[in-house]
Design an enzyme around this catalytic site. Structure first.
Site, short mmCIF file in Angstrom:
data_model
loop_
_atom_site.label_atom_id
_atom_site.label_comp_id
_atom_site.label_asym_id
_atom_site.label_seq_id
_atom_site.Cartn_x
_atom_site.Cartn_y
_atom_site.Cartn_z
N SER A 138 0.82 -1.20 0.00
CA SER A 138 0.00 0.00 0.00
C SER A 138 0.86 1.26 0.00
O SER A 138 1.99 1.26 0.54
CB SER A 138 -0.89 0.01 1.25
OG SER A 138 -1.49 1.27 1.45
N TYR A 163 -2.19 -0.22 10.04
CA TYR A 163 -2.38 -0.76 8.69
C TYR A 163 -1.10 -0.63 7.87
O TYR A 163 -0.64 -1.59 7.25
CB TYR A 163 -3.53 -0.04 8.00
CG TYR A 163 -3.69 -0.40 6.55
CD1 TYR A 163 -4.18 -1.64 6.17
CD2 TYR A 163 -3.36 0.50 5.55
CE1 TYR A 163 -4.32 -1.99 4.84
CE2 TYR A 163 -3.49 0.17 4.21
CZ TYR A 163 -3.98 -1.08 3.86
OH TYR A 163 -4.11 -1.41 2.54
#
Length: 350
Positions: A138, A163
Site C-alpha cells: 500500500s 495498517y
C-alpha cells in the site's frame, strides 16, 4: 497465464474480483481459485454480487474461509497446486486499524505468513511449486515522507498507522522468504484505488451516499490534501502485467541465491487536490442524474482537521513499472468518476 491455476485471496473484494474477471477475459483455460472470509467490514451484499459474476465461469472455485486459518490454506495448496498466487486478502482501511487492531494482525500478518509458508512448502519433494507470489502492499507505507513522488527506493520506516505497519511487514516477510527459500515474489504498493462497485468506506463512495441523503461531507485537513487516485482497471491491468513476469532466480557472486524479489508502485503518477476531486465527483453525480442540477453543494461541505493515520499527500513514482512492463496507468480522474457515477446511478437504490 493460459492454462494455469491462480489462487486469488480476497477474491470477493474490489481488486480481487476485478482481477479474476480480467484473467477470465484475457486468458484461455485459466483456473481461478478464490478464497474470501466475506467479513462484514462493509456490506456483504456487494461482495456477493461480485461473486455472482465470477460463478458464471466454469473453472472458478470459491472457498469461503479465512487465510488466517493455516490448515485451510495448506489444504488449498495441496488440492489445487496453484502456480501463481495473488494475495489481496487483508483487513483494509487506515482508520479502522486504530480501533480494531486485532483484525489487522490476524489477516495482514498471520494470514500472509500462512501464504508464505504454503508457498515455501509447495516445493517439497521436488515439486515445481509456486512460480510467482504477487501481493498487495500500500502507498500507506510511505507514511509522512516529505519527498515526492514516492519511490520504492525511499526509506519507509515511519508508518503513521497500524495498517501501514502491517503492509511494510508484508514486504519484509516476503523478502526474507524469497531469500531463504528462493520464492519469486513481487509486492505492489497500490495508490487510492477507486471505481464502480468499489469499497463503500472509500471517500468517493461515502461522499456520494451522504450527498444523496442531503447530509454534509467532511473534507479533511481543510481540503489541503492530495491523492494519487488510481482507477480499478489500471490497477488490475498492472497486476496482470506483473503476474506474468516473476523475478528471476539467480545466484550472486557468493554462490548463494539473490532474493528473487521485486517491488513496484501502481498509481496514476498525478496527485489530485481533494477539493478538485470533490468538485468533479459532484459534477459527475449531477450528470448521471444522481443529484439534481440545482444541488446546493456549498452548504453540504464541512472543512475539518486531519484525521489520525492520514497523510497530506500521496504521489506515486511509476517509472520502474513503466520501464519494466511498458505500462502506466492512464485513466483520468474525470473519466474514472464518470464511470463510478453511472454505476452508482444504477445501483445505489438496489
Amino acid at each position: 497465464m493460459a492454462g494455469k491455476t491462480v489462487l486469488v485471496t480476497g477474491v470477493a473484494g474490489f481488486i480481487g474480483s476485478n482481477l479474476a474477471k480480467k484473467l477470465y477475459r484475457d486468458f484461455p483455460d485459466v483456473t481461478v481459485v478464490g478464497i474470501d472470509n466475506m467479513n462484514d467490514y462493509y456490506d456483504v451484499r456487494l461482495k456477493e454480487k461480485r461473486l455472482e459474476e465470477l460463478r458464471t465461469e466454469k473453472s472458478f472455485q470459491f472457498i469461503k474461509d479465512d487465510i488466517a486459518d493455516k490448515a485451510v490454506i495448506n489444504k488449498i495448496f495441496e488440492e489445487y497446486k496453484p502456480q501463481v498466487v495473488v494475495n489481496l486478502a487483508a483487513q483494509a482501511g487506515v482508520r479502522y486499524s486504530i480501533t480494531n487492531p486485532d483484525a489487522y494482525v490476524a489477516s495482514n500478518l498471520i494470514g500472509f505468513y500462512n501464504i508464505l509458508e504454503a508457498c515455501r512448502h509447495s516445493y517439497d519433494n521436488g515439486q515445481t511449486g509456486v512460480e510467482h507470489l504477487v501481493y498487495a502492499s500500500s502507498s500507506s507505507v510511505y507514511g509522512s515522507n516529505k519527498k515526492v513522488p514516492y519511490s520504492t527506493e525511499d526509506k519507509v520506516d515511519n508508518p503513521v498507522s497500524l495498517y501501514a505497519a502491517t503492509k511494510k511487514s508484508n514486504e519484509l516477510m516476503s523478502h526474507a522468504y524469497s531469500k531463504l527459500y528462493n520464492i519469486p515474489s513481487t509486492g505492489l504498493r497500490f495508490f487510492t484505488v477507486y471505481g464502480p462497485a468499489g469499497r463503500p468506506d472509500m471517500a468517493y463512495f461515502g461522499f456520494s451516499d451522504k450527498l444523496v441523503k442531503g447530509e454534509s461531507i467532511r473534507i479533511f485537513n481543510y481540503g489541503n490534501c492530495q491523492r494519487d487516485f488510481t482507477y480499478i482497471d489500471d490497477i488490475v491491468e498492472g497486476v496482470v502485467h506483473v503476474m506474468q513476469h516473476a523475478p528471476e532466480r539467480r545466484n550472486g557472486d557468493d554462490g548463494l541465491p539473490v532474493p528473487p524479489y521485486s517491488l513496484y508502485n501502481i498509481g496514476n503518477n498525478n496527485p489530485e487536490n481533494l477539493l478538485d476531486f470533490v468538485t468533479i465527483l459532484q459534477e459527475e453525480l449531477v450528470r448521471a442524474g444522481v443529484l439534481p442540477a440545482d444541488y446546493d453543494f456549498e452548504v453540504h461541505k464541512k472543512f475539518v482537521p486531519m484525521q489520525p493515520g492520514d497523510v497530506p499527500v500521496t504521489y506515486a513514482d511509476t517509472s520502474a513499472l513503466e520501464e519494466d512492463f511498458g505500462f502506466k496507468p492512464s485513466t483520468t480522474l474525470r473519466e474514472g468518476l464518470k464511470r463510478f457515477a453511472e454505476w452508482y446511478a444504477l445501483n445505489s437504490t438496489k
